[in-house]
Design a protein around this motif. Structure first.
Motif, PDB file in Angstrom:
ATOM      1  N   VAL A 283       0.851  -1.186   0.000  1.00 58.50           N
ATOM      2  CA  VAL A 283       0.000   0.000   0.000  1.00 58.50           C
ATOM      3  C   VAL A 283       0.889   1.239   0.000  1.00 58.50           C
ATOM      4  O   VAL A 283       1.892   1.297   0.718  1.00 58.50           O
ATOM      5  N   TRP A 284       0.485   2.246  -0.803  1.00 59.47           N
ATOM      6  CA  TRP A 284       1.252   3.489  -0.931  1.00 59.47           C
ATOM      7  C   TRP A 284       0.331   4.691  -0.749  1.00 59.47           C
ATOM      8  O   TRP A 284      -0.810   4.683  -1.213  1.00 59.47           O
ATOM      9  N   LEU A 285       0.863   5.695  -0.046  1.00 57.54           N
ATOM     10  CA  LEU A 285       0.234   7.010   0.004  1.00 57.54           C
ATOM     11  C   LEU A 285       1.037   7.912  -0.934  1.00 57.54           C
ATOM     12  O   LEU A 285       2.265   8.035  -0.781  1.00 57.54           O
ATOM     13  N   ILE A 286       0.349   8.547  -1.903  1.00 59.41           N
ATOM     14  CA  ILE A 286       1.028   9.388  -2.896  1.00 59.41           C
ATOM     15  C   ILE A 286       0.809  10.848  -2.512  1.00 59.41           C
ATOM     16  O   ILE A 286      -0.342  11.285  -2.323  1.00 59.41           O
ATOM     17  N   LYS A 287       1.926  11.611  -2.394  1.00 59.36           N
ATOM     18  CA  LYS A 287       1.842  13.037  -2.106  1.00 59.36           C
ATOM     19  C   LYS A 287       2.837  13.776  -2.979  1.00 59.36           C
ATOM     20  O   LYS A 287       4.037  13.478  -2.915  1.00 59.36           O
ATOM     21  N   ASP A 288       2.345  14.684  -3.797  1.00 61.61           N
ATOM     22  CA  ASP A 288       3.188  15.462  -4.722  1.00 61.61           C
ATOM     23  C   ASP A 288       4.006  14.540  -5.613  1.00 61.61           C
ATOM     24  O   ASP A 288       5.184  14.798  -5.893  1.00 61.61           O
ATOM     25  N   GLY A 289       3.405  13.434  -6.038  1.00 60.68           N
ATOM     26  CA  GLY A 289       4.065  12.511  -6.948  1.00 60.68           C
ATOM     27  C   GLY A 289       5.061  11.582  -6.279  1.00 60.68           C
ATOM     28  O   GLY A 289       5.691  10.770  -6.973  1.00 60.68           O
ATOM     29  N   GLN A 290       5.262  11.654  -4.956  1.00 60.55           N
ATOM     30  CA  GLN A 290       6.215  10.809  -4.253  1.00 60.55           C
ATOM     31  C   GLN A 290       5.468   9.747  -3.447  1.00 60.55           C
ATOM     32  O   GLN A 290       4.584  10.067  -2.636  1.00 60.55           O
ATOM     33  N   PRO A 291       5.778   8.442  -3.665  1.00 59.47           N
ATOM     34  CA  PRO A 291       5.095   7.372  -2.927  1.00 59.47           C
ATOM     35  C   PRO A 291       5.657   7.225  -1.509  1.00 59.47           C
ATOM     36  O   PRO A 291       6.874   7.304  -1.285  1.00 59.47           O
ATOM     37  N   GLY A 313      -1.938  15.045   7.015  1.00 62.23           N
ATOM     38  CA  GLY A 313      -1.490  15.846   5.893  1.00 62.23           C
ATOM     39  C   GLY A 313      -2.390  15.648   4.697  1.00 62.23           C
ATOM     40  O   GLY A 313      -3.289  14.794   4.700  1.00 62.23           O
ATOM     41  N   ASP A 314      -2.146  16.435   3.684  1.00 62.96           N
ATOM     42  CA  ASP A 314      -2.927  16.332   2.446  1.00 62.96           C
ATOM     43  C   ASP A 314      -2.234  15.372   1.497  1.00 62.96           C
ATOM     44  O   ASP A 314      -1.126  15.659   1.009  1.00 62.96           O
ATOM     45  N   TYR A 315      -2.861  14.222   1.232  1.00 58.33           N
ATOM     46  CA  TYR A 315      -2.316  13.228   0.322  1.00 58.33           C
ATOM     47  C   TYR A 315      -3.181  13.222  -0.954  1.00 58.33           C
ATOM     48  O   TYR A 315      -4.392  13.489  -0.916  1.00 58.33           O
ATOM     49  N   ASP A 316      -2.554  12.884  -2.068  1.00 56.71           N
ATOM     50  CA  ASP A 316      -3.241  12.919  -3.359  1.00 56.71           C
ATOM     51  C   ASP A 316      -3.949  11.614  -3.700  1.00 56.71           C
ATOM     52  O   ASP A 316      -5.033  11.627  -4.315  1.00 56.71           O
ATOM     53  N   MET A 317      -3.372  10.464  -3.316  1.00 56.22           N
ATOM     54  CA  MET A 317      -3.899   9.187  -3.810  1.00 56.22           C
ATOM     55  C   MET A 317      -3.474   8.050  -2.881  1.00 56.22           C
ATOM     56  O   MET A 317      -2.441   8.132  -2.198  1.00 56.22           O
ATOM     57  N   VAL A 318      -4.289   6.982  -2.881  1.00 49.18           N
ATOM     58  CA  VAL A 318      -3.946   5.718  -2.253  1.00 49.18           C
ATOM     59  C   VAL A 318      -3.842   4.683  -3.357  1.00 49.18           C
ATOM     60  O   VAL A 318      -4.720   4.626  -4.234  1.00 49.18           O
ATOM     61  N   ALA A 319      -2.777   3.852  -3.342  1.00 48.07           N
ATOM     62  CA  ALA A 319      -2.583   2.851  -4.381  1.00 48.07           C
ATOM     63  C   ALA A 319      -2.109   1.544  -3.765  1.00 48.07           C
ATOM     64  O   ALA A 319      -1.466   1.537  -2.699  1.00 48.07           O
ATOM     65  N   ILE A 320      -2.491   0.412  -4.449  1.00 51.41           N
ATOM     66  CA  ILE A 320      -2.035  -0.916  -4.050  1.00 51.41           C
ATOM     67  C   ILE A 320      -1.363  -1.545  -5.265  1.00 51.41           C
ATOM     68  O   ILE A 320      -1.941  -1.577  -6.359  1.00 51.41           O
ATOM     69  N   THR A 321      -0.092  -2.036  -5.060  1.00 55.30           N
ATOM     70  CA  THR A 321       0.665  -2.646  -6.148  1.00 55.30           C
ATOM     71  C   THR A 321       0.957  -4.098  -5.823  1.00 55.30           C
ATOM     72  O   THR A 321       0.977  -4.507  -4.641  1.00 55.30           O
TER      73      THR A 321
END
Length: 342
Positions: A283-291, A313-321
Motif C-alpha cells: 500500500v502506498w500514500l502518494i503526495k506530490d508525486g512521491q510514494p 497531511g494532504d495526500y493525493d492518492m492511495v494505491a495498491i501494487t
C-alpha cells in the motif's frame, strides 16, 4: 670547654703558618673538620696572614745580594762574579733547577715521615691492645685527612684527568634528563590531544544515545497507544479503490480514521489476483508525486486488509501494487487498485 679542644685551639696559629708536623697537622685537621667555629677562626687567621705582606713597605735589595744568593744556592763561596764569563740568565736557570730538585727531595722526605709516623702510631696501638692497656691510635678521620692532603699534591694534569670523566658523566646525565623531559612533554601533548578527541567522541555518543532513547520512548508510546482500544474514533475520509485495466474485477476501500492517539489509514481489498512465490501486495500514500510506503499484506482467497498509523497531511492518492516481494521501498510491480483522496 674541654681540655682537648683548648689544646687543639692553641695549634691554630701554627697550623696557619705551616709549623705543625705531619701528625699534629692530621690530628688538628680532624678536629677542624668537626668544629665549624674553629674552621671560621682559621679562615680569619689566614686572611690576616695574607694581609701582612701589604703592611710592609717595599725596599730595594742591597747591592750584591743577587750574587750572594746565587752563590749560596750553587754551593760556591763568595759572591758571583758576573764579569768572569758567568751569565746571570744561565745562573738563574741553574738556580731554578736546584730549587726544584730540593723541593722534590723535601716532599719525598715529608711523605716518608708521615708514613713512618703512621706506622709507629699503629704499631704502638697494637702493642698496647695486646697488653690489655687503653688503645691510643691515630683517628681514622685524621688518616683520611692525611690521605686527602696527600691527594691534593697531584699535578694539575692529573687533577684534570680525574675530573674529565666526572664532567663527561655530568654532561651525559644532563643530556639524558633533557631528552627525558622532551619525551615527557611530547607525551603530554599527545595525551592532551587524544583526551580531547576522546571527550568529543564521548559527547557525541551521549547525544546519539539521548536521541535513541527519545525515539525508543516515542515508539513505546505509539505501541502502547496502538494496543489500547480506540476512543472516540471518527472517519475523516473514505475513498473507493478501483481496479486497473489488467485487474478490472479487483475492488477495495480506504478510510482515514482519527482518534485521540492520531490518524490511521485502514485499507480493505477483495477479488485480488492470486499470489505466487514471494509476491506481496503493498500500500502506498502518494503526495506530490512521491510514494510513501504504508506497509504490505498477503491475500487469502483474493482478500486482504491493512492498518497504518500515518502523519496528518494532504495526500493525493492511495494505491495498491503487486510486488515481487515485501522488501521494497519504492514501487516495482504493476498497479492493481487506486483511489483519489482529493
Amino acid at each position: 670547654m674541654s681540655e682537648r679542644k683548648e689544646s687543639m685551639m692553641e695549634l691554630a696559629e701554627a697550623y696557619v703558618l705551616g709549623e705543625l708536623d705531619a701528625t699534629e697537622q692530621a690530628e688538628y685537621e680532624a678536629f677542624l673538620h668537626d668544629d665549624a667555629q674553629e674552621k671560621q677562626r682559621v679562615t680569619e687567621l689566614r686572611d690576616t696572614t695574607g694581609m701582612l705582606a701589604l703592611a710592609v713597605r717595599p725596599a730595594a735589595p742591597p747591592t750584591g745580594m743577587k750574587g750572594r744568593i746565587l752563590a749560596n744556592v750553587l754551593g760556591s763561596s763568595g759572591a758571583v762574579d758576573t764579569q768572569q764569563g758567568h751569565e746571570p740568565e744561565a745562573l738563574l736557570e741553574q738556580a731554578k733547577q736546584t730549587i726544584e730538585a730540593e723541593a722534590i727531595r723535601r716532599d719525598a722526605e715529608e711523605r716518608s715521615n708521615i708514613i713512618q709516623a703512621t706506622d709507629a702510631v699503629q704499631g704502638s696501638a697494637g702493642a698496647k691492645t695486646s697488653q690489655g692497656a687503653n688503645v691510643v691510635s691515630l683517628p681514622d678521620r685524621a688518616r683520611d685527612q692525611t690521605t686527602a692532603s696527600d691527594s691534593k699534591k697531584k699535578l694539575p694534569s692529573e687533577a684534570r684527568t680525574d675530573s674529565e670523566p666526572r664532567n663527561l658523566q655530568a654532561r651525559i646525565s644532563r643530556s639524558l634528563w633533557a631528552g627525558a623531559a622532551a619525551l615527557m612533554a611530547a607525551a603530554a601533548v599527545i595525551l592532551a590531544i587524544y583526551s580531547g578527541q576522546l571527550r568529543s567522541e564521548m559527547n557525541e555518543m551521549r547525544s546519539n544515545l539521548t536521541a535513541m532513547e527519545q525515539r525508543a520512548s516515542d515508539m513505546e508510546q505509539q505501541l502502547a497507544a496502538a494496543n489500547e482500544p480506540a476512543v472516540g474514533a471518527q472517519v475523516d475520509r473514505t475513498v473507493a479503490l478501483v481496479g486497473s485495466e489488467d485487474d478490472p474485477n479487483a475492488s477495495g476501500m480506504a478510510a482515514m480514521v482519527q482518534d485521540e492517539t492520531g490518524t490511521r489509514l485502514v485499507v480493505q481489498a477483495s477479488d485480488l489476483p492470486a499470489l505466487s512465490g514471494n509476491e506481496a501486495y503493498q500500500v502506498w500514500l502518494i503526495k506530490d508525486g512521491q510514494p510513501i510506503n504504508a506497509g504490505t499484506f498477503l491475500s487469502g482467497d483474493g482478500k486482504g486488509a491493512l492498518t497504518y498509523t500515518m502523519e496528518p497531511g494532504d495526500y493525493d492518492m492511495v494505491a495498491i501494487t503487486l510486488e515481487p516481494d515485501a522488501e521494497g521501498d519504492q514501487p516495482r510491480g504493476r498497479m492493481v487498485l487506486t483511489g483519489a483522496l482529493t
